[in-house]
Design a protein around this motif. Sequence first.
Motif, short mmCIF file in Angstrom:
data_model
loop_
_atom_site.label_atom_id
_atom_site.label_comp_id
_atom_site.label_asym_id
_atom_site.label_seq_id
_atom_site.Cartn_x
_atom_site.Cartn_y
_atom_site.Cartn_z
N GLU A 25 0.80 -1.21 0.00
CA GLU A 25 0.00 0.00 0.00
C GLU A 25 0.84 1.26 0.00
O GLU A 25 1.95 1.28 0.50
N SER A 26 0.27 2.32 -0.54
CA SER A 26 0.82 3.65 -0.39
C SER A 26 -0.34 4.62 -0.34
O SER A 26 -1.15 4.68 -1.27
N ARG A 27 -0.45 5.35 0.76
CA ARG A 27 -1.56 6.27 0.92
C ARG A 27 -1.58 7.31 -0.19
O ARG A 27 -2.64 7.80 -0.60
N SER A 28 -0.41 7.67 -0.72
CA SER A 28 -0.32 8.74 -1.71
C SER A 28 -0.82 8.33 -3.08
O SER A 28 -1.03 9.17 -3.94
N GLY A 29 -0.95 7.03 -3.33
CA GLY A 29 -1.33 6.58 -4.65
C GLY A 29 -0.14 6.25 -5.54
O GLY A 29 -0.31 6.02 -6.74
N ALA A 30 1.06 6.22 -4.99
CA ALA A 30 2.23 5.85 -5.78
C ALA A 30 2.08 4.42 -6.27
O ALA A 30 1.56 3.56 -5.57
N GLY A 31 2.54 4.17 -7.51
CA GLY A 31 2.50 2.83 -8.04
C GLY A 31 3.66 2.00 -7.52
O GLY A 31 4.79 2.48 -7.43
N ILE A 32 3.38 0.75 -7.14
CA ILE A 32 4.41 -0.15 -6.63
C ILE A 32 4.43 -1.39 -7.51
O ILE A 32 3.40 -2.06 -7.67
N HIS A 33 5.59 -1.70 -8.08
CA HIS A 33 5.71 -2.77 -9.07
C HIS A 33 6.77 -3.76 -8.63
O HIS A 33 7.90 -3.37 -8.30
N ALA A 34 6.42 -5.04 -8.64
CA ALA A 34 7.39 -6.08 -8.36
C ALA A 34 8.34 -6.20 -9.55
O ALA A 34 7.90 -6.26 -10.71
N VAL A 35 9.64 -6.21 -9.30
CA VAL A 35 10.64 -6.27 -10.37
C VAL A 35 11.74 -7.24 -9.97
O VAL A 35 11.82 -7.69 -8.83
N ARG A 36 12.61 -7.54 -10.94
CA ARG A 36 13.79 -8.36 -10.68
C ARG A 36 15.00 -7.63 -11.25
O ARG A 36 14.97 -7.12 -12.36
N THR A 37 16.06 -7.57 -10.43
CA THR A 37 17.26 -6.86 -10.83
C THR A 37 18.09 -7.69 -11.81
O THR A 37 17.82 -8.87 -12.03
N ALA A 38 19.14 -7.06 -12.36
CA ALA A 38 19.99 -7.74 -13.34
C ALA A 38 20.65 -8.98 -12.75
O ALA A 38 20.94 -9.95 -13.48
N ASP A 39 20.91 -8.98 -11.43
CA ASP A 39 21.53 -10.15 -10.82
C ASP A 39 20.51 -11.12 -10.22
O ASP A 39 20.86 -12.01 -9.45
N GLY A 40 19.23 -10.94 -10.60
CA GLY A 40 18.21 -11.90 -10.23
C GLY A 40 17.54 -11.67 -8.89
O GLY A 40 16.76 -12.52 -8.44
N GLN A 41 17.80 -10.54 -8.23
CA GLN A 41 17.22 -10.28 -6.92
C GLN A 41 15.82 -9.68 -7.06
O GLN A 41 15.55 -8.87 -7.95
N SER A 42 14.92 -10.08 -6.15
CA SER A 42 13.58 -9.48 -6.11
C SER A 42 13.65 -8.09 -5.52
O SER A 42 14.40 -7.84 -4.57
N ALA A 43 12.87 -7.18 -6.08
CA ALA A 43 12.85 -5.80 -5.59
C ALA A 43 11.50 -5.20 -5.94
O ALA A 43 10.65 -5.83 -6.59
N TYR A 44 11.31 -3.97 -5.49
CA TYR A 44 10.09 -3.24 -5.80
C TYR A 44 10.44 -1.86 -6.34
O TYR A 44 11.31 -1.17 -5.80
#
Length: 310
Positions: A25-44
Amino acid sequence: MPNSPVAAVLRKFGVVAEESDERLESRSGAGIHAVRTADGQSAYLKFTPAAQGPDALAAARRELLFYRCLAPIAPVRSPELLMSADTDDGVAMLLGASGKPLPVTAWTPDMWATLGRGLASLHNMHVPAEANWGRPDALRQAMAEPDLPTIEAFWAPSLPLFAEIVSRRAELERWTEALPRVFIHGDCHTDNVTHSGESLILLDWQESGAGRPGSDLAFLNVRAVPAGVTTPPVLLDAYLRCRPHDRRTLELALLAEELAVFVFQWPPFAAFNSPTGIDRVRQRTRDLSERWVRLSERGARNQSTRAAGN
């Protein structure tokens, strides 16, 4: 979205979007997207577009300032800031994935105690004076200029003391200010906490800054009550062991804070809750209002008696 601002940030950070059912969640309405870095790590990837307006951008920059300046010295855990960008398109932060969320109904007494200790440590934190940690106070704004048609339509049929609370809101506000202001998280509820072993990680620092300590503690109840949960005594027990105060003073400040939020801020959010959740909020607010009126009248009588004795 090949030519969207989000796509541009993905390319800039060298990350790939992932399909995910998980939403933070973000109260401000910011978009949050699940991503994967170049070295394969999970991030947002957390992206606040410029189109959200100046208030949303200010909140995003406040969070970015927290991650850059305070997260390294803060006594509580927060996601790791991997990369960031502040451009004409908006504010973007790449945050390391950390921990897993847990429904409030599954929180154990040990978890509540850990959170109490963490909030006490945060509220004790010395904040460097170089940056401005002022923040908008949404509750103060709502009490100063209440949206009377909206809150009356929701509360008048079910809250017998509604008119009295509105007319005495300056007194209610004074109760919330019983303790000195400190650095607070500002949007503290269990959906903004993840779990990693026995540790807790606090997310979403857009509302952080100088504020009432009771705001963090009371808002936990505001968000938990629709699920049929109220914070157990171990939360305040742990908080007060790490940050000693008169317990009664703190409890009265929390009572006033929670009541004020429910009456002056909660009605527009009722539509996002189930009928059962709304009923729980109505009952909780009736109980809080009766306690507050009773305690405030008792305090007034005691003050009058002391004045007469002098």
